[in-house]
Design an enzyme around this catalytic site. Structure first.
Site, PDB file in Angstrom:
ATOM      1  N   GLN A  68     -30.754 -75.330  11.046  1.00  0.00           N
ATOM      2  CA  GLN A  68     -29.994 -74.779   9.922  1.00  0.00           C
ATOM      3  C   GLN A  68     -29.565 -75.906   8.971  1.00  0.00           C
ATOM      4  OE1 GLN A  68     -29.358 -71.362   9.359  1.00  0.00           O
ATOM      5  NE2 GLN A  68     -28.641 -72.141   7.389  1.00  0.00           N
ATOM      6  N   LYS A 113     -29.100 -64.180  12.093  1.00  0.00           N
ATOM      7  CA  LYS A 113     -30.470 -64.455  12.552  1.00  0.00           C
ATOM      8  C   LYS A 113     -30.611 -64.116  14.023  1.00  0.00           C
ATOM      9  CE  LYS A 113     -31.442 -68.029   9.158  1.00  0.00           C
ATOM     10  NZ  LYS A 113     -31.248 -69.430   8.803  1.00  0.00           N
ATOM     11  N   ASP A 137     -39.636 -72.344   9.312  1.00  0.00           N
ATOM     12  CA  ASP A 137     -39.079 -72.436   7.955  1.00  0.00           C
ATOM     13  C   ASP A 137     -40.142 -72.929   6.968  1.00  0.00           C
ATOM     14  OD1 ASP A 137     -36.535 -71.520   7.433  1.00  0.00           O
ATOM     15  OD2 ASP A 137     -35.523 -73.353   8.114  1.00  0.00           O
TER      16      ASP A 137
END
Ligand code: NAD
Length: 297
Positions: A98, A54, A121
């Site tokens: 994460q 990422k 997200d």
């Protein structure tokens, strides 16, 4: 029939190219550089790989990548304090924590402490509610990437029968909401669904998000249907080593389907591309600027 292969790798490269263009325009015209902060707690090897990749791709599209690697023992209070700091940092437009988090941390509490406008997200309860009511939101990356590929392949999805296998909050449920938003007739199947094969056989679009290697086989697929395989599973190879496979048995499904995404190289690359797209969208919204077209729903 031999299915058209939907090339997620190429599509993702195109999306990242669009994002890079949008980032360059922002910087040139407004002097703004979108910033994505990624928070990793602990040393889970798979998570470390994701975070590294990422970070690399964020930098490649010209965004600022900010990484916070925290010790596995980090307290909830310390993590929440960091999120509060990132929420209030004007150089940060997207925040990603994460998952999975270590057991002593409450994932729901942590995710819901992120400013919804920076929740790239799309997991914050506000974004879930906005998506569910058809309002502008941050859309979870994997379902967003899957929808982009479906729209690209079909144009309109209106009136199609879609079966989503899996009801998770990060894939199955938001995927179903997106398909409903595009006027599909949507069925969500899951581990308690009876006669799953018969349910799947009705589908013009099958989205498999289960986590069971090669569970869906060609004889479940209606001829000509489109198969989006979200699953990522590692299995042993007969001659040693391992390989990645999806939730669908690629060979038999591709022999019947009209179109199919491979694993690897299908949905996976689209997920990170959509994370970057969401960060650009969040940055434009935060600055009251027009959103780039085609990068969100
Ligand atoms: P999850 O474990 O949270 O959910 C799995 C779902 O599958 C559950 O809702 C369950 O009801 C359903 N299920 C389990 N067994 C079943 C069965 N026998 N029949 C029908 N349904 C069944 O998983 P998830 O987080 O939604 O991920 C699903 C898969 O997608 C995993 O392989 C994961 O690695 C992959 N994934 C890929 C990406 C990507 O970027 N491509 C992103 C997220 C997840």
């Amino acid at each position: 029939m031999t299915a058209t292969v939907i090339d997620g790798k190429a599509f993702a490269a195109k999306v990242r190219g669009q994002v890079a263009k949008g980032v360059a325009k922002l910087q040139e015209e407004q002097g703004i550089i979108p910033g994505l902060a990624v928070v990793l707690v602990g040393e889970d090897p798979a998570s470390q790989v994701y975070v590294r990749s990422k970070g690399k791709m964020t930098a490649e599209v010209g965004m600022k990548s900010i990484e916070h690697k925290l010790d596995v023992q980090t307290s909830e209070a310390d993590l929440l304090a960091l999120i509060d700091q990132l929420n209030n940092d004007p150089a940060v437009h997207g925040i990603l924590v994460q998952l999975p988090l270590p057991d002593h941390l409450d994932s729901d509490l942590v995710i819901n402490s992120i400013d919804p406008a920076k929740d790239v997200d799309g997991f914050h309860i506000s974004n879930v509610g906005l998506l569910g009511t058809g309002q502008k939101s941050m859309v979870p990356c994997t379902p967003l990437g899957s929808l982009m590929m479906l729209r690209d392949h079909h144009g309109s999805l209106s009136g199609m029968n879609a079966v989503v296998i899996g009801r998770s909050n990060i894939v199955g449920k938001p995927m179903a909401q997106l398909l409903l938003g595009d006027s599909c007739t949507v069925t969500i199947a899951h581990s308690r669904t009876q006669d799953l094969e018969a349910v799947v056989r009705q589908a013009d679009i099958v989205v498999a998000a289960v986590g069971r290697p090669q569970m869906v086989t060609g004889n479940w697929i209606k001829p000509g249907a489109t198969v989006i395989d979200v699953g990522i599973n590692r299995i042993d190879k007969p001659d040693g080593g391992t390989r990645l496979v999806g939730d669908c048995d690629y060979e038999s499904c591709a022999a019947v389907a009209g179109a199919i995404t491979p694993v690897p190289g299908g949905v996976g690359p689209m997920t990170i591309a959509c994370l970057l797209a969401n960060t650009l969208t969040a940055c434009c919204r935060a600055n009251g600027l027009a959103e780039p077209e085609g990068l969100t729903v």
